[in-house]
Enzyme design. Structure first.
Site, PDB file in Angstrom:
ATOM      1  N   ALA A  14      12.584  21.276   3.343  1.00 46.79           N
ATOM      2  CA  ALA A  14      13.421  21.259   4.554  1.00 46.79           C
ATOM      3  C   ALA A  14      12.567  21.684   5.742  1.00 46.79           C
ATOM      4  CB  ALA A  14      14.598  22.206   4.378  1.00 46.79           C
TER       5      ALA A  14
ATOM      6  N   GLU B 185       0.845  -1.191   0.000  1.00 44.28           N
ATOM      7  CA  GLU B 185       0.000   0.000   0.000  1.00 44.28           C
ATOM      8  C   GLU B 185       0.881   1.242   0.000  1.00 44.28           C
ATOM      9  OE1 GLU B 185      -3.528   0.305   0.026  1.00 44.28           O
ATOM     10  OE2 GLU B 185      -2.674   2.253  -0.474  1.00 44.28           O
ATOM     11  N   PHE B 186       0.532   2.214  -0.839  1.00 41.64           N
ATOM     12  CA  PHE B 186       1.358   3.421  -0.915  1.00 41.64           C
ATOM     13  C   PHE B 186       0.607   4.668  -0.471  1.00 41.64           C
ATOM     14  CE2 PHE B 186       2.822   0.445  -4.220  1.00 41.64           C
ATOM     15  CZ  PHE B 186       4.117   0.225  -3.760  1.00 41.64           C
TER      16      PHE B 186
ATOM     17  N   ASN C 232       9.693   4.045   0.522  1.00 39.47           N
ATOM     18  CA  ASN C 232       9.749   4.852   1.742  1.00 39.47           C
ATOM     19  C   ASN C 232      11.181   5.259   2.083  1.00 39.47           C
ATOM     20  OD1 ASN C 232       7.038   4.959   2.044  1.00 39.47           O
ATOM     21  ND2 ASN C 232       6.898   3.721   3.890  1.00 39.47           N
TER      22      ASN C 232
ATOM     23  N   CYS D  28       5.314   5.413   9.571  1.00 40.23           N
ATOM     24  CA  CYS D  28       5.882   4.623   8.471  1.00 40.23           C
ATOM     25  C   CYS D  28       7.354   4.897   8.202  1.00 40.23           C
ATOM     26  CB  CYS D  28       5.068   4.879   7.211  1.00 40.23           C
ATOM     27  SG  CYS D  28       3.332   4.449   7.437  1.00 40.23           S
TER      28      CYS D  28
HETATM   29  C1  UGA Z   1       4.390   7.644   3.798  1.00 40.43           C
HETATM   30  C2  UGA Z   1       4.555   7.529   2.271  1.00 40.43           C
HETATM   31  O1  UGA Z   1       4.595   8.842   1.691  1.00 40.43           O
HETATM   32  C3  UGA Z   1       3.393   6.737   1.664  1.00 40.43           C
HETATM   33  O2  UGA Z   1       3.578   6.572   0.270  1.00 40.43           O
HETATM   34  C4  UGA Z   1       3.343   5.361   2.341  1.00 40.43           C
HETATM   35  O3  UGA Z   1       2.254   4.597   1.852  1.00 40.43           O
HETATM   36  C5  UGA Z   1       3.174   5.552   3.838  1.00 40.43           C
HETATM   37  O4  UGA Z   1       4.270   6.324   4.363  1.00 40.43           O
HETATM   38  C6  UGA Z   1       3.171   4.190   4.474  1.00 40.43           C
HETATM   39  O5  UGA Z   1       4.184   3.502   4.422  1.00 40.43           O
HETATM   40  O6  UGA Z   1       2.103   3.758   4.947  1.00 40.43           O
HETATM   41  P1  UGA Z   1       2.876   9.170   5.393  1.00 40.43           P
HETATM   42  O7  UGA Z   1       3.531   8.474   6.547  1.00 40.43           O
HETATM   43  O8  UGA Z   1       1.410   9.385   5.390  1.00 40.43           O
HETATM   44  O9  UGA Z   1       3.200   8.388   4.034  1.00 40.43           O
HETATM   45  O10 UGA Z   1       3.570  10.592   5.311  1.00 40.43           O
HETATM   46  P2  UGA Z   1       4.369  11.464   4.237  1.00 40.43           P
HETATM   47  O11 UGA Z   1       3.459  12.341   3.501  1.00 40.43           O
HETATM   48  O12 UGA Z   1       5.292  10.608   3.449  1.00 40.43           O
HETATM   49  O13 UGA Z   1       5.247  12.361   5.219  1.00 40.43           O
HETATM   50  C7  UGA Z   1       6.175  11.768   6.113  1.00 40.43           C
HETATM   51  C8  UGA Z   1       6.901  12.813   6.910  1.00 40.43           C
HETATM   52  O14 UGA Z   1       7.819  13.499   6.091  1.00 40.43           O
HETATM   53  C9  UGA Z   1       6.031  13.866   7.558  1.00 40.43           C
HETATM   54  O15 UGA Z   1       6.460  14.044   8.902  1.00 40.43           O
HETATM   55  C10 UGA Z   1       6.276  15.097   6.719  1.00 40.43           C
HETATM   56  O16 UGA Z   1       6.123  16.280   7.458  1.00 40.43           O
HETATM   57  C11 UGA Z   1       7.721  14.891   6.320  1.00 40.43           C
HETATM   58  N1  UGA Z   1       8.110  15.611   5.089  1.00 40.43           N
HETATM   59  C12 UGA Z   1       7.500  15.325   3.901  1.00 40.43           C
HETATM   60  C13 UGA Z   1       9.125  16.535   5.132  1.00 40.43           C
HETATM   61  O17 UGA Z   1       9.715  16.815   6.214  1.00 40.43           O
HETATM   62  N2  UGA Z   1       9.486  17.190   3.985  1.00 40.43           N
HETATM   63  C14 UGA Z   1       8.888  16.925   2.808  1.00 40.43           C
HETATM   64  O18 UGA Z   1       9.281  17.549   1.797  1.00 40.43           O
HETATM   65  C15 UGA Z   1       7.878  15.981   2.760  1.00 40.43           C
END
Ligand code: UGA
Length: 443
Positions: free
Chosen positions: A261, A154-155, A217, A269
């Site tokens: 950043a 799942e993504f 991931n 995850c």
């Molecule tokens: C992540 C993946 O993006 C999904 O594709 C995956 O399905 C999911 O994990 C999972 O394994 O179930 P998610 O945990 O919902 O999804 O969150 P993200 O949107 O990936 O963000 C993760 C973290 O990175 C957050 O704390 C966000 O604030 C941070 N982030 C994101 C940054 O610090 N900078 C960015 O440019 C983007």
């Protein structure tokens, strides 16, 4: 064609998948061992904040295509396709993933399979797990070889879970090359809608499907830590990491997404997945291949300490300083505080003696269970009342749109740390704020 589907585990993945499957026309039963969760879902209530999910749940509880139960036997009786959506958290005291729940589901479900059935695992698991489980299913199921297991990672992203479930950017199905193999056909029927819209449908062996998920991931985590490492260099040189990210992001090979950043990545995850990936590589004797992920983790964790250092810099001494932390969730549009950088920074500031007041639009309740010693308030303005420093730690829309002029009138000192580089900098500086971003401006 409508399939009879079960979803075992109704966390944000399973609950959303169950509702999504019903929306795609399938008959769905969701199963969870937690009677409380089942009662709430059956009443059309999502046990966590996810935009659009309550509406979808209610729609299909009403349409009669969706119901929830605590009984695996009911699912075994009803469904021909079983999705596994239980959690694989980090093991206590170790980096490896805890597979208790996944194993538990297989041990309970497989002995109940008395007619042909397909199990599709969605949980994120260490490579090699699916092959082991496929063999176990054949061993335990009364139908033997006619109970098959494939892996269908799942993504979906929290906050966009419904959209990602209904309109995925790709579908991956790992199939057991050792077995007779009807898994691909079943998956094609279940995902007919997305396949009809030309969504890439990729069939691989089991190991590849498991690795696709963790590699995706790990790549995203690496991208975030890359830009946060560059932010450190920007801070040492007076350069601006946002301008830099915009510029390198124009290169299609690099891309601008996930080059934000800030306080770094958290959630249920990315952090645990890169650690489980390192642990698995160690078991496989290829730990050197993933040593860089340790540095990805280090850069990410360092960001949180640097935010505390920045706060100290701005207020002089932390003990007794009044600090408003805006945000507790690991990202906006979520009430998830698992490994949240925002809450971690709030907690660290508190441990350094600051008087911390937190506001998150959705995550206050979850945060107060983990950090009961922090003060929580219901709106950003109350949090900022009399503050010596404001820290924007999660980029909720409400915070991005705060009026710096009005806010200046209620704080004790107009100092702000933009922990997500999400504020309109010039407006804040023009309003007389001392502004610090991550890898950019200090005024
Ligand atoms: C992540 C993946 O993006 C999904 O594709 C995956 O399905 C999911 O994990 C999972 O394994 O179930 P998610 O945990 O919902 O999804 O969150 P993200 O949107 O990936 O963000 C993760 C973290 O990175 C957050 O704390 C966000 O604030 C941070 N982030 C994101 C940054 O610090 N900078 C960015 O440019 C983007």
């Amino acid at each position: 064609m409508a399939e009879r589907v079960s979803v075992l585990g109704t966390g944000y993945l399973g609950a959303t998948h169950a509702a999504g499957m019903a929306e795609l026309g399938h008959e769905v039963i969701g199963v969870d061992i937690d009677p409380d969760k089942v009662a709430r879902l059956s009443a059309g209530e999502a046990p966590f904040f996810e935009p659009g999910l309550p509406e979808l749940l209610r729609k299909h509880l009403d349409s009669g295509r969706l119901r929830f139960t605590t009984e695996v036997a009911e699912a075994a009786d009803f469904a021909d396709v079983h999705f596994i959506g239980v959690g694989t958290p980090q093991r206590k005291g170790e980096y490896a993933a805890d597979l208790t729940f996944v194993d538990g589901v297989i041990e309970t479900l497989a002995p109940l399979l008395t007619r042909p059935a397909t199990i599709l695992g969605k949980s994120t698991v260490p490579v090699g797990t699916a092959a082991r489980l496929a063999a176990r299913v054949r061993e335990l199921a009364p139908v033997g070889d006619e109970a098959q297991l494939g892996w269908n990672p799942e993504f979906l992203r929290e906050g966009f879970a419904v959209e990602d479930t209904l309109r995925p950017d790709r579908i991956v199905v790992g199939v057991d090359t050792a077995g007779p193999g009807a898994v691909e056909d079943v998956a094609r029927r279940v995902y007919a809608d997305a396949i009809g819209r030309d969504t890439p449908f990729l069939v691989t062996d089991l190991a590849t499907s498991e690795l696709i998920k963790v590699s995706a991931n790990a790549f995203l985590a690496t991208k975030i830590s890359f830009i946060n490492a560059i932010a450190e260099v920007c801070e040492a040189t007076g350069a601006d990491v946002v301008d830099l990210a915009d510029a390198i992001g124009h290169d299609a090979r690099i891309g601008r997404k996930f080059l934000g950043a800030g306080l770094g990545f958290g959630g249920g995850c990315l952090p645990k997945d890169i650690r489980a990936f390192m642990a698995r590589a160690g078991e496989l004797g290829v730990d050197q291949a993933l040593t860089f992920l340790r540095e990805v983790d280090n850069v990410n964790m360092r960001r949180r300490d640097q935010a505390v250092g920045m706060a100290e810099d701005m207020v002089g001494v932390l003990p007794g300083a009044r600090i408003a932390v805006l945000g507790a969730a690991f990202k906006p549009d979520s009430d998830d505080i698992r490994d949240s950088p925002a809450l971690d920074v709030a907690g660290k500031l508190h441990l350094h003696g600051a008087l911390v007041t937190v506001h998150d639009p959705e995550a206050n309740a979850n945060a107060s269970k983990v950090w009961p010693t922090l003060t929580y308030v219901d709106d950003a303005i109350s949090a900022c009342q009399g503050a010596d420093l404001v820290v924007v730690a999660t980029e909720w829309k409400q915070f991005r749109e705060l009026d710096p002029v009005a806010l200046k009138g209620i704080v004790a000192h107009a100092r702000v740390i933009d922990g997500r580089n999400c504020l309109p900098v010039q407006d804040w500086i023009d309003a007389g704020w001392h502004y610090r971003g991550v890898g950019r401006y200090a005024s």
